[in-house]
Design an enzyme around this catalytic site. Sequence first.
Site, short mmCIF file in Angstrom:
data_model
loop_
_atom_site.label_atom_id
_atom_site.label_comp_id
_atom_site.label_asym_id
_atom_site.label_seq_id
_atom_site.Cartn_x
_atom_site.Cartn_y
_atom_site.Cartn_z
N GLU A 80 -16.88 -35.74 -19.55
CA GLU A 80 -17.05 -37.75 -19.74
C GLU A 80 -18.10 -37.45 -20.53
O GLU A 80 -19.70 -36.46 -20.23
CB GLU A 80 -17.74 -37.90 -18.21
CG GLU A 80 -17.98 -39.32 -18.29
CD GLU A 80 -18.08 -39.87 -16.88
OE1 GLU A 80 -18.13 -39.28 -15.87
OE2 GLU A 80 -20.07 -40.46 -17.04
N ARG A 101 -24.60 -43.36 -23.93
CA ARG A 101 -26.06 -43.36 -24.24
C ARG A 101 -26.57 -42.86 -25.05
O ARG A 101 -27.67 -42.93 -25.60
CB ARG A 101 -26.54 -42.86 -22.86
CG ARG A 101 -26.42 -43.29 -21.63
CD ARG A 101 -27.57 -42.46 -20.41
NE ARG A 101 -26.68 -41.52 -19.94
CZ ARG A 101 -26.80 -40.59 -18.50
NH1 ARG A 101 -28.39 -40.66 -18.61
NH2 ARG A 101 -26.64 -40.51 -17.32
N LYS A 132 -16.02 -45.06 -9.36
CA LYS A 132 -16.94 -43.02 -8.97
C LYS A 132 -17.75 -43.99 -8.42
O LYS A 132 -18.31 -45.26 -8.14
CB LYS A 132 -17.70 -43.60 -10.62
CG LYS A 132 -19.12 -43.27 -10.85
CD LYS A 132 -19.23 -43.04 -12.07
CE LYS A 132 -21.12 -42.62 -12.34
NZ LYS A 132 -21.23 -42.27 -13.57
O1 ELE Z 1 -24.82 -43.47 -16.68
C1 ELE Z 1 -23.92 -43.30 -16.07
O2 ELE Z 1 -22.94 -43.94 -16.17
C2 ELE Z 1 -23.37 -42.00 -15.49
O3 ELE Z 1 -22.90 -41.12 -15.35
C3 ELE Z 1 -24.92 -41.26 -14.79
C4 ELE Z 1 -24.39 -39.63 -14.44
O4 ELE Z 1 -23.69 -40.52 -13.31
C5 ELE Z 1 -25.66 -39.85 -13.55
O5 ELE Z 1 -26.98 -39.53 -14.77
C6 ELE Z 1 -25.03 -38.04 -13.22
O6 ELE Z 1 -26.44 -36.93 -13.78
P1 ELE Z 1 -27.10 -36.50 -12.68
O7 ELE Z 1 -27.04 -36.76 -11.38
O8 ELE Z 1 -27.67 -35.21 -13.45
O9 ELE Z 1 -25.66 -35.28 -12.32
#
Ligand code: ELE
Length: 211
Positions: free
Chosen positions: A43, A47, A131
């Site tokens: 994925e 960003r 999700k």
């Molecule tokens: O911006 C989004 O739509 C995302 O997908 C956010 C990510 O799922 C999280 O930022 C996962 O990040 P970790 O907590 O570091 O594993």
Amino acid sequence: MNPRSSEDLFQLAPVIPVVVLSDAADAVPLARALVAGGLPAVEVTLRTGAALEAVERIAAEVSEAAVGAGTVTTPEQAEQAAAAGAAFLVSPGCTPALYEAMAATGLPALPGVATASEALALLERGAAAMKFFPAEAAGGRPYLKSLSGPLPQVRFCPTGGITAASAPDYLALPNVGCVGGTWLTPEDAVAAGDWEHVQALARAAADLRPA
Ligand SMILES: O=C(O)C(=O)C[C@H](O)[C@H](O)COP(=O)(O)O
């Protein structure tokens, strides 16, 4: 290697690596390392300015990968990601307009939810795979376990704050299809082009089993 449904996506691997790329030139070697480690679903979060080009490159050059677009927050981004060749779409939350735009692409999607009401709203629209974000901050494993009682038909990809250590506990829940996380692609390893390290992290994640 493209999934036809969200259930297909869950079958690909226990973990979906969430990747933030600032340089599209890193996309192909990074995806190859993840695939070589046993994680074919990748994925790429929308960003960064490099994200759509990264999706395009992986889709064109790494046929063993299923490259998805994450952080899809607007209908336009859903269309752009599909046009770039994304094989699936992931959003951190959802609105009716965003849901319709994701559905209109025909791609498997994991719209984001954090509450029972949000999950019910998506169920009404026909989604059964979602999700769960931000997983740890929103209540983590106990919260997801609680949702499995009244909403057993929903399967989740929890993401946000999950680590290699906590992933098996999530994977043990009946309503978890796979988990997502950024721990496979540490910023310093990507910056250094240390693809062997990424591959090793992916291999360990691909071997994760429910606790
Ligand atoms: O911006 C989004 O739509 C995302 O997908 C956010 C990510 O799922 C999280 O930022 C996962 O990040 P970790 O907590 O570091 O594993």
